[in-house]
Design a protein around this motif. Structure first.
Motif, PDB file in Angstrom:
ATOM      1  N   GLU A 185       0.836  -1.187   0.000  1.00  0.00           N
ATOM      2  CA  GLU A 185       0.000   0.000   0.000  1.00  0.00           C
ATOM      3  C   GLU A 185       0.879   1.247   0.000  1.00  0.00           C
ATOM      4  O   GLU A 185       1.832   1.351   0.756  1.00  0.00           O
ATOM      5  N   THR A 186       0.542   2.177  -0.848  1.00  0.00           N
ATOM      6  CA  THR A 186       1.236   3.451  -0.868  1.00  0.00           C
ATOM      7  C   THR A 186       0.225   4.543  -0.557  1.00  0.00           C
ATOM      8  O   THR A 186      -0.969   4.386  -0.805  1.00  0.00           O
ATOM      9  N   ASP A 187       0.703   5.636  -0.016  1.00  0.00           N
ATOM     10  CA  ASP A 187      -0.179   6.760   0.255  1.00  0.00           C
ATOM     11  C   ASP A 187      -0.573   7.393  -1.065  1.00  0.00           C
ATOM     12  O   ASP A 187       0.206   7.452  -2.007  1.00  0.00           O
ATOM     13  N   GLY A 188      -1.785   7.877  -1.118  1.00  0.00           N
ATOM     14  CA  GLY A 188      -2.247   8.509  -2.336  1.00  0.00           C
ATOM     15  C   GLY A 188      -3.662   9.018  -2.170  1.00  0.00           C
ATOM     16  O   GLY A 188      -4.261   8.941  -1.109  1.00  0.00           O
ATOM     17  N   TYR A 189      -4.198   9.524  -3.252  1.00  0.00           N
ATOM     18  CA  TYR A 189      -5.563  10.019  -3.250  1.00  0.00           C
ATOM     19  C   TYR A 189      -6.351   9.273  -4.317  1.00  0.00           C
ATOM     20  O   TYR A 189      -5.805   8.797  -5.302  1.00  0.00           O
ATOM     21  N   LYS A 225      -6.314   4.911  -7.480  1.00  0.00           N
ATOM     22  CA  LYS A 225      -5.502   5.483  -6.403  1.00  0.00           C
ATOM     23  C   LYS A 225      -4.199   5.998  -7.016  1.00  0.00           C
ATOM     24  O   LYS A 225      -3.399   5.228  -7.544  1.00  0.00           O
ATOM     25  N   GLN A 229      -0.597   8.040  -6.598  1.00  0.00           N
ATOM     26  CA  GLN A 229       0.412   8.308  -5.575  1.00  0.00           C
ATOM     27  C   GLN A 229       0.469   9.806  -5.266  1.00  0.00           C
ATOM     28  O   GLN A 229       0.296  10.646  -6.155  1.00  0.00           O
ATOM     29  N   ASN A 230       0.732  10.134  -4.012  1.00  0.00           N
ATOM     30  CA  ASN A 230       0.742  11.529  -3.557  1.00  0.00           C
ATOM     31  C   ASN A 230       1.732  12.415  -4.306  1.00  0.00           C
ATOM     32  O   ASN A 230       1.503  13.604  -4.453  1.00  0.00           O
ATOM     33  N   GLN A 261      -8.557  14.312  -3.764  1.00  0.00           N
ATOM     34  CA  GLN A 261      -9.345  13.209  -3.214  1.00  0.00           C
ATOM     35  C   GLN A 261     -10.817  13.377  -3.578  1.00  0.00           C
ATOM     36  O   GLN A 261     -11.405  14.424  -3.340  1.00  0.00           O
TER      37      GLN A 261
END
Length: 152
Positions: free
Chosen positions: A36-40, A85, A87-88, A125
């Motif tokens: 899992e990677t951070d993202g919107y 999704k 990535q940030n 988001q």
């Protein structure tokens, strides 16, 4: 002594082969994408998604910028709803970006390709992508070709 050396080299060769098969299977099945990677998340509606799957790559200019997070069905518009999704680090994509479903490689893996628009506002988001192009279904094209040949 010679027999033991041959057995060691055969063992090394078999282990290297098994490791390469494991890596190939992980690459083909996208198992490496489980992290899992951070993202919107943004959504897009498609008339037909073909063989698109969860965890399929989302790319822009050939660079993977995200993954398909969820696929659903809208009961009102009768379209597939794809949640993407991103990535940030890719937080400057214009909100009027367009997305298309394409097929890559010999195995026919489908992915989403995104092209930037010209808007001054960026995706965030919960944004919804409006410009979408559905997957090309080979069976439909062949059927249309056969029907057009029969008419002649």
């Amino acid at each position: 002594m010679y027999s033991k050396t041959v057995q060691v080299w055969v063992g090394i060769f078999v282990m290297a082969g098994m490791a390469s098969l494991l890596m190939l299977s992980m690459k083909v099945s996208n198992i490496s994408a489980f992290t899992e990677t951070d993202g919107y998340e943004v959504t897009a509606n498609f008339a037909n998604i073909g063989g698109l799957k969860v965890r399929s790559p989302v790319s822009m200019a050939g660079v993977v910028i995200g993954r398909v997070a969820k696929i659903g069905f809208d009961r009102e518009s009768y379209e597939a709803v794809v949640t993407i999704k991103i990535q940030n680090q890719y937080d400057n994509i214009p909100e009027d970006a367009s997305v298309s479903i394409f097929t890559a490689g010999l195995l026919g893996e489908q992915y989403i390709d995104m092209e930037a628009g010209g808007a001054e506002e960026f995706l965030r988001q919960g944004s919804e992508l409006q410009l979408t192009q559905s997957a090309i279904v080979l069976e439909q094209i062949i059927g249309q070709f056969i029907v057009s040949q029969a008419d002649e």
